[in-house]
Design a protein around this motif. Structure first.
Motif, PDB file in Angstrom:
ATOM      1  N   ARG A  79       0.830  -1.206   0.000  1.00 30.29           N
ATOM      2  CA  ARG A  79       0.000   0.000   0.000  1.00 30.29           C
ATOM      3  C   ARG A  79       0.869   1.263   0.000  1.00 30.29           C
ATOM      4  NH1 ARG A  79      -4.278  -0.051   4.613  1.00 30.29           N
ATOM      5  NH2 ARG A  79      -4.845   1.868   3.494  1.00 30.29           N
ATOM      6  N   ALA A  80       1.981   1.206   0.728  1.00 28.56           N
ATOM      7  CA  ALA A  80       2.896   2.356   0.726  1.00 28.56           C
ATOM      8  C   ALA A  80       3.449   2.589  -0.678  1.00 28.56           C
ATOM      9  CB  ALA A  80       4.033   2.120   1.713  1.00 28.56           C
ATOM     10  N   ALA A  81       3.803   1.497  -1.367  1.00 26.52           N
ATOM     11  CA  ALA A  81       4.324   1.623  -2.726  1.00 26.52           C
ATOM     12  C   ALA A  81       3.289   2.220  -3.666  1.00 26.52           C
ATOM     13  CB  ALA A  81       4.769   0.255  -3.241  1.00 26.52           C
ATOM     14  N   ALA A  82       2.000   2.034  -3.337  1.00 29.96           N
ATOM     15  CA  ALA A  82       0.917   2.578  -4.148  1.00 29.96           C
ATOM     16  C   ALA A  82       0.524   3.992  -3.723  1.00 29.96           C
ATOM     17  CB  ALA A  82      -0.295   1.651  -4.071  1.00 29.96           C
ATOM     18  N   ASP A  83       1.345   4.607  -2.872  1.00 30.22           N
ATOM     19  CA  ASP A  83       1.124   5.984  -2.414  1.00 30.22           C
ATOM     20  C   ASP A  83      -0.114   6.100  -1.524  1.00 30.22           C
ATOM     21  OD1 ASP A  83       1.878   8.675  -2.200  1.00 30.22           O
ATOM     22  OD2 ASP A  83       0.524   9.279  -3.805  1.00 30.22           O
ATOM     23  N   GLU A  84      -0.466   5.038  -0.829  1.00 34.43           N
ATOM     24  CA  GLU A  84      -1.564   5.088   0.124  1.00 34.43           C
ATOM     25  C   GLU A  84      -1.017   5.422   1.506  1.00 34.43           C
ATOM     26  OE1 GLU A  84      -4.157   1.694   0.075  1.00 34.43           O
ATOM     27  OE2 GLU A  84      -3.836   1.337  -2.065  1.00 34.43           O
ATOM     28  N   GLY A  85      -1.933   5.610   2.454  1.00 36.16           N
ATOM     29  CA  GLY A  85      -1.553   5.871   3.837  1.00 36.16           C
ATOM     30  C   GLY A  85      -2.138   7.169   4.350  1.00 36.16           C
ATOM     31  N   HIS A  86      -2.026   7.360   5.651  1.00 37.84           N
ATOM     32  CA  HIS A  86      -2.543   8.554   6.310  1.00 37.84           C
ATOM     33  C   HIS A  86      -1.599   9.725   6.061  1.00 37.84           C
ATOM     34  CE1 HIS A  86      -4.581  10.864   9.514  1.00 37.84           C
ATOM     35  NE2 HIS A  86      -3.374  11.307   9.797  1.00 37.84           N
ATOM     36  N   ARG A  87      -2.182  10.869   5.741  1.00 41.25           N
ATOM     37  CA  ARG A  87      -1.396  12.086   5.556  1.00 41.25           C
ATOM     38  C   ARG A  87      -1.732  13.084   6.656  1.00 41.25           C
ATOM     39  NH1 ARG A  87      -1.755   9.891   0.475  1.00 41.25           N
ATOM     40  NH2 ARG A  87       0.066  10.237  -0.876  1.00 41.25           N
ATOM     41  N   LEU A  88      -0.706  13.719   7.188  1.00 45.20           N
ATOM     42  CA  LEU A  88      -0.926  14.715   8.228  1.00 45.20           C
ATOM     43  C   LEU A  88      -1.459  15.991   7.585  1.00 45.20           C
ATOM     44  CD1 LEU A  88       2.298  14.357  10.419  1.00 45.20           C
ATOM     45  CD2 LEU A  88       0.180  13.040  10.526  1.00 45.20           C
ATOM     46  N   THR A  89      -2.458  16.563   8.198  1.00 43.26           N
ATOM     47  CA  THR A  89      -3.027  17.800   7.664  1.00 43.26           C
ATOM     48  C   THR A  89      -3.070  18.841   8.765  1.00 43.26           C
ATOM     49  OG1 THR A  89      -5.270  17.008   8.170  1.00 43.26           O
ATOM     50  CG2 THR A  89      -4.431  16.625   5.941  1.00 43.26           C
ATOM     51  N   GLY A  90      -2.553  19.998   8.484  1.00 47.46           N
ATOM     52  CA  GLY A  90      -2.641  21.110   9.421  1.00 47.46           C
ATOM     53  C   GLY A  90      -3.923  21.889   9.185  1.00 47.46           C
ATOM     54  N   THR A  91      -4.360  22.628  10.190  1.00 45.33           N
ATOM     55  CA  THR A  91      -5.541  23.466  10.060  1.00 45.33           C
ATOM     56  C   THR A  91      -5.076  24.895   9.850  1.00 45.33           C
ATOM     57  OG1 THR A  91      -6.748  22.003  11.544  1.00 45.33           O
ATOM     58  CG2 THR A  91      -7.717  24.145  11.111  1.00 45.33           C
ATOM     59  N   ALA A  92      -5.220  25.368   8.622  1.00 43.68           N
ATOM     60  CA  ALA A  92      -4.710  26.697   8.270  1.00 43.68           C
ATOM     61  C   ALA A  92      -5.364  27.769   9.125  1.00 43.68           C
ATOM     62  CB  ALA A  92      -4.969  26.966   6.798  1.00 43.68           C
ATOM     63  N   GLY A  93      -4.531  28.649   9.672  1.00 44.40           N
ATOM     64  CA  GLY A  93      -5.053  29.775  10.432  1.00 44.40           C
ATOM     65  C   GLY A  93      -5.358  29.487  11.873  1.00 44.40           C
ATOM     66  N   GLU A  94      -5.322  28.226  12.288  1.00 41.15           N
ATOM     67  CA  GLU A  94      -5.613  27.874  13.678  1.00 41.15           C
ATOM     68  C   GLU A  94      -4.313  27.569  14.416  1.00 41.15           C
ATOM     69  OE1 GLU A  94      -8.448  24.893  14.439  1.00 41.15           O
ATOM     70  OE2 GLU A  94     -10.035  25.779  13.199  1.00 41.15           O
TER      71      GLU A  94
END
Length: 502
Positions: free
Chosen positions: A248-263
Motif C-alpha cells: 500500500r505504501a508503494a501505491a502511495d496510500e496511507g494517512h497524511r498529516l493535515t494542518g488546520t490553516a489559520g488555527e
C-alpha cells in the motif's frame, strides 16, 4: 513491477525478512533483502573499519544491481541510516523510502543519537583506539531484546529465531555520523509505526503540533503513515500485515498529516476556563503566579511534559494550558508555579529532574510560599519525573498530581532506568496522596502505562484518586472545551488544594 529493497536493523540480516519477502513475491513484487557487511551470513567480512559508510555502499551496490527502474527501499530501525545514505546517492532510482519503526535521523547524526538507554549509550560511545579493542557490540540474549524495542507479538519460537540469526554489530556503524544530501530530502516517504513499541500517528501529530522545524517535512503530501499493532519486529510478529502495508505504501496510500490553516496548534489554544488574572513574577526559569493574599501560601509546581525541542517558542511555561491552571490556582489562594525544564530529548530526563528539583527549592525558599505545603503536578511525559517523589516522599510534599501522564517509559524510548518508573516507585509512596487525571480518549500506548501504574498502586494500597475526563483527549485543557472537561479540571484542582490545606 515494484521492487523492494529490505534493510534490517541492528544485529540482524536478510533472513529476518523471509516471510515478508515470500508474501511480497506472491503479490507479484520483486524483493531484495539485504545482508549488510558483518551481519547474517556475512559476519566474517567485518573488521574494526566496518562503519556506516560500509553499509551505505552495500545498499548502493544492490540498487545498481536491481534492473527495475524504480525501487521502494525499506529501512528498519538502524537500517534507515544506510537506506538514507544510499538513497541520497541514487535518488533517481528510488520511488519511496519506508521508515519501518525507525526514526527520522538528521544530517550529521549517528545512529547512537537515537539510543536513550544510558548504559547502552555509554558502551557505544567508547572510543576505538586500536585493533585489539572491542569493536563489536554483541547481540542481546533472548531476554534482552526488549532494551532495543518491544518484543510484543513475538512467539517464543520467533524470539529464539531472532537470537539465532543475530550477529555482533560493528560499533562504528552506530557511531559514524550520517550525511544526507538534498536529493534524499525530496523523495516520497512512508512511516510505518508499531504501536506496541510506543509510537502512533496520534503521537506524531502531537509532536508536529509543537512546532519543531525538523518535523515540518512530515506534513508534506508526499509523506504517508501506517500503523501496525505489534512490537518492534513486525517482519517476525506480523509478516502478512507488514507485506500488505508495504504494498500500500508503494501505491502511495496511507494517512497524511493535515494542518488546520489559520488555527493555532492544540497546545496554544485557550485554556478551557475563564479565570481572573493574577500577578505573575518571573525568576529565572520559574514563574510564580501569586494570589491576592497575605502571608506564606501553599504552592503547586506544574511540570510540563515533552520532549520539547529547545527551539520551540513559546516555551512551556507560557503555554495557555499551564498558565491557565497556574492562574486558576492563584485565584483560589495558592501560588501557581510554571517552569521550563531541560527535557529537550529522551536522553534529557536526568537534566529535567535536576531542573525540577532546583525549581522546587527556589519556590520553597520564597517568603511568599509556605515551604511545608507544596504539591507537584506532572503532565504527559513529565509523569516519569514523579517517580523520584513517589519513591521517597519528603515531608513538605503534601500531594503528587499527574494529568494524562506517561507512567512508564515507552518501549521505543529504550529507557530502562528504574528511577523513571512510577509504577515501581508508588510501592514506596506510603500514604502520599496521588491525584490522577485520566482522559477517555488517551493514546493507547500511553494508556497502557497508566493501567500498569494503577495495578501497582492497588496492590500496595497507595492513596490514588482518579479524575476521569469523559470524551477527553491528551492535552484536553486546550482541546476539549466541554462541560465534563471543565468539571474534571475543577475537581482535580480542588482535590490538590484540599491536600495542601488539610
Amino acid at each position: 513491477m515494484t521492487a523492494f529493497i529490505l534493510v534490517s536493523g541492528t544485529f540482524t540480516g536478510d533472513r529476518v525478512w523471509q516471510e515478508v519477502a515470500d508474501q511480497l513475491r506472491k503479490s507479484g513484487a520483486r524483493t531484495y533483502p539485504v545482508t549488510l557487511t558483518g551481519m547474517g551470513d556475512r559476519r566474517h567480512l567485518a573488521g574494526a573499519d566496518t562503519d556506516l559508510e560500509t553499509h551505505i555502499e552495500d545498499v548502493v551496490r544492490l540498487i545498481d544491481e536491481v534492473d527495475t527502474p524504480k525501487v521502494v527501499i525499506v529501512g528498519h530501525d538502524y537500517g534507515i541510516h544506510p537506506v538514507l545514505g544510499a538513497a541520497g546517492r541514487r535518488a533517481e532510482r528510488i520511488a519511496r523510502i519506508v521508515h519501518l519503526d525507525a526514526g527520522m535521523p538528521q544530517d550529521g547524526e549517528p545512529a547512537l543519537h537515537s539510543v536513550t538507554d544510558p548504559a547502552v549509550r555509554d558502551r557505544l560511545s567508547q572510543s576505538v583506539a586500536g585493533p585489539d579493542d572491542d569493536w563489536r557490540i554483541p547481540p542481546p540474549a533472548a531476554d534482552g531484546w526488549q532494551r532495543w524495542g518491544s518484543t510484543a507479538g513475538l512467539s517464543e519460537e520467533a524470539l529464539a529465531r531472532l537470537s539465532e540469526l543475530a550477529a555482533p554489530q560493528p560499533r562504528a556503524t552506530l557511531t559514524q555520523p550520517l550525511r544526507l544530501t538534498d536529493a534524499v530530502l525530496e523523495l516520497p516517504s512512508t512511516g510505518v509505526l508499531c504501536t506496541a513499541n510506543g509510537s502512533s500517528i496520534a503521537m506524531v501529530e502531537a509532536l508536529v503540533g509543537l512546532g519543531d522545524p525538523r518535523l515540518e517535512a512530515l506534513t508534506d503530501p508526499r509523506v504517508t503513515f501506517f500503523e501496525l499493532h505489534t512490537g518492534h519486529w513486525p517482519m517476525l510478529s506480523s509478516p502478512g500485515e507488514l507485506a500488505e502495508v508495504l504494498l500500500r505504501a508503494a501505491a502511495d496510500e496511507g494517512h497524511r498529516l493535515t494542518g488546520t490553516a489559520g488555527e493555532p496548534p492544540a497546545h496554544l489554544r485557550p485554556f478551557l476556563l475563564d479565570v481572573p488574572e493574577r500577578r505573575r513574577e518571573r525568576l529565572g526559569k520559574v514563574d510564580l503566579h501569586l494570589p491576592d493574599a497575605d502571608g506564606p501560601r501553599p504552592a503547586v509546581v506544574l511540570v510540563h511534559g515533552g520532549p520539547v525541542p529547545a527551539e520551540v517558542r513559546p516555551t512551556p511555561r507560557d503555554w495557555p494550558g499551564l498558565v491557565g491552571c497556574a492562574q486558576y490556582l492563584a485565584s483560589l489562594g495558592a501560588v501557581g508555579v510554571t517552569l521550563d525544564h531541560g527535557l529537550h530529548s529522551l536522553a534529557d530526563y536526568g537534566r529535567a529532574a535536576e531542573d525540577v528539583a532546583a525549581a522546587v527549592d527556589l519556590v520553597r525558599a520564597d517568603p511568599r510560599v509556605d515551604g511545608e505545603r507544596v504539591a507537584i503536578w506532572f503532565f504527559s511525559a513529565g509523569g516519569l519525573l514523579s517517580a523520584a517523589y513517589l519513591a521517597s516522599p519528603p515531608a513538605w510534599l503534601r500531594c503528587v498530581a499527574v494529568t494524562y501522564p506517561v507512567l512508564a517509559p515507552l518501549p521505543s524510548w529504550g529507557i530502562s532506568d528504574e528511577r523513571l518508573r512510577p509504577a515501581t516507585a508508588v510501592r514506596s509512596a506510603g500514604r502520599l496522596p496521588v491525584v490522577l487525571t485520566r482522559v477517555e480518549l488517551e493514546m493507547a500506548e500511553i494508556a497502557v502505562t497508566v493501567e500498569e501504574f494503577l495495578t501497582a498502586a492497588e496492590q500496595c494500597g497507595a492513596d490514588v484518586e482518579i479524575v476521569d475526563v469523559p470524551g477527553g483527549h491528551h492535552g484536553f485543557e486546550t482541546i476539549d472545551h466541554t462541560e465534563p472537561a471543565r468539571e474534571a479540571v475543577t475537581r482535580a484542582v480542588a482535590s490538590v488544594l484540599g491536600h495542601l490545606r488539610g
